[in-house]
Design a protein around this motif. Structure first.
Motif, short mmCIF file in Angstrom:
data_model
loop_
_atom_site.label_atom_id
_atom_site.label_comp_id
_atom_site.label_asym_id
_atom_site.label_seq_id
_atom_site.Cartn_x
_atom_site.Cartn_y
_atom_site.Cartn_z
N GLN A 150 -5.66 10.93 1.38
CA GLN A 150 -6.43 10.42 0.25
C GLN A 150 -7.59 9.52 0.66
N GLU A 151 -7.31 8.65 1.66
CA GLU A 151 -8.29 7.62 2.01
C GLU A 151 -8.72 7.64 3.47
N ARG A 169 -1.54 8.48 2.15
CA ARG A 169 -2.82 7.76 2.12
C ARG A 169 -3.80 8.26 3.18
N CYS A 208 1.28 10.28 6.47
CA CYS A 208 1.20 9.39 5.31
C CYS A 208 0.25 9.95 4.25
N ARG A 211 0.81 -1.21 0.00
CA ARG A 211 0.00 0.00 0.00
C ARG A 211 0.85 1.27 0.00
N TYR A 269 3.31 4.13 -1.20
CA TYR A 269 3.65 4.74 -2.49
C TYR A 269 5.17 4.94 -2.65
#
Length: 443
Positions: free
Chosen positions: A106-107, A103, A101, A39, A41
């Protein structure tokens, strides 16, 4: 403490004690570690790396996990943070690397960096691998006072650089807060001692336990017998509530109780109240409150004088306490402890909220834990009532490299100003070790 009234031991079954003080997070197996690593990047200018106080190459160690190079991953971590295993368990990653992080933005779900760090470091320790080798002996000796994260990190880096190190620790066991001061379910199964053993296995480090600064050795002696000194003694005192009846049976120091709990071979032998109140808002308050519940307390309430955003404990820790059955009441301070036949019976509180100060309420309680902060005790670094080291805001004053007001003495960890985090203490020790090394080689 003897069982009296509503304070008792053996509140739970043996299986319940085992479950309650086992790991709160199941470690990743190889399959889940590979999935989690995928997961990442592997950002070139990774914000997670910038957020790590010890500067671990987080994308680098995760990439190595993704390619099944677990040993290489562990070495990448330990080169910057020799206590990476403990930090993987106790570090507030939710406000450091994982908050940064990509992510997360983003999530809303960061890469589980802490779990991956634990996967790699545990792999290495489980196999008894010592990946580091000492440099040629420098002929210099350094005294390190305190075998907590700062002292051990400093000692390891100095030994790695070729210096001979003697560590003086007041307690019978090394490890500092990782061994004595954090919740038992965060660092269970003797992990803290395994990590200490790994650090000492490098060689060049002599550990002397039961040696307290100011009692068994003095700063003057250490300076005379060694080429440099590092002080990492932590905070030796605990703040008082400054209330009458504070000596009532049932009023406890949270830090001391947590230490007893962590050192107890049999958790069922620890007495706990049925109704418990905790005063404070930091990690110690959360740790003692949750552990009181896990020891069998039926009703546990944390009372804090300000709002949730002001608490020293992170939002994650606050949520964890509440999901473990702990109530948190904000905007109130204790004003009176009420006794009955020499034992605590209740505590009275006063509202501190704007618009409603002065309103009072009472909580019946058998046991009250004080978790309102610790203080540095200057006596061990004093002589004839005069401090040998300059102090700042009640702690040892240091420069950017950890050097004190004495030219051959450095300090780090909780005894100096800064974040009271294990990872920050490790960085203090590592940074000071390099400064000491430069000093010794130019001496």
């Amino acid at each position: 403490m003897p069982d009296i009234g509503d304070i008792a031991a053996n509140r739970l079954s043996a299986d319940q004690y085992q479950r309650n003080f086992d790991d709160i997070e199941a470690p990743l197996d190889r399959k889940r570690a590979l999935v989690e690593a995928s997961r990442c990047y592997f950002c070139h200018d990774a914000p997670c790396l910038e957020a790590c106080p010890t500067g671990i190459d987080i994308p680098g160690f995760i990439r190595k996990i993704a390619t099944d190079n677990v040993k290489g991953s562990a070495v990448t971590i330990l080169e910057e943070n020799i206590m990476g295993g403990a930090c993987a368990r106790v570090c507030p990653t939710e406000i450091l690397c994982e908050q940064a992080c990509v992510r997360t933005a983003q999530e809303g779900k960061p890469v589980n960096i802490g779990a991956l760090q634990r996967y790699a470091t545990d792999w290495l320790l489980d196999r008894g691998i010592q990946p580091f080798q000492r440099a040629k002996s420098s002929g210099k000796t350094v005294a390190v006072v305190g075998a907590g994260p700062a002292g051990l990190a400093c000692a390891h880096r100095l030994a790695l650089l070729g210096h001979a190190v003697t560590v003086f620790e007041a307690r019978p066991k090394a490890g500092g807060l990782n061994e004595h001061g954090v919740a038992a379910y965060k660092v269970p199964h003797d992990f803290a001692q395994r990590e200490v053993g790994f650090i000492l296995s490098l060689g060049g480090i002599e550990l002397r336990t039961g040696q307290a600064l100011g009692r068994d050795v003095t700063l003057a002696q250490l300076r005379r017998d060694h080429d440099a000194v590092f002080i990492g003694t932590g905070l030796g005192g605990v703040n008082a509530l400054q209330l009458d009846n504070e000596a009532l049976a049932g009023v406890e120091d949270a830090v001391a109780y947590i230490e007893r709990l962590r050192q107890a071979d049999d958790k069922s032998a620890l007495s706990i109240g049925r109704r418990v109140v905790v005063i404070g808002g930091g990690n110690t308050a959360i740790d003692i409150a949750v552990q009181a519940r896990r020891l069998g307390a039926e009703d546990v309430t944390i009372v804090y004088r300000r709002g949730p955003q002001n608490m020293g404990a992170t939002g994650h820790e606050q949520d964890f306490a509440q999901t473990n059955g702990v109530r948190i009441r904000h905007w109130a301070r204790p004003v009176r402890l009420i006794g009955d036949s020499g034992r605590l019976a209740a505590a009275e509180f006063e509202s501190t909220a704007a618009g409603g100060p002065g309103r009072r309420f009472t909580l019946e309680t058998d046991m009250l834990f004080k978790a309102i902060g610790q203080v540095f005790v200057a006596a061990p670094v004093s002589e004839g009532g005069q401090a040998l080291l300059e102090l700042q805001a009640g702690r040892i004053a240091v420069d950017a490299e950890g050097r004190t007001s004495l030219p051959d003495v450095w300090a780090g960890g909780d005894c100096v100003a800064g974040p009271d985090l294990t990872v920050s203490a490790v960085q203090d020790g590592k940074r000071a070790a390099h400064a000491i090394d430069r000093y010794l080689r130019n001496a």
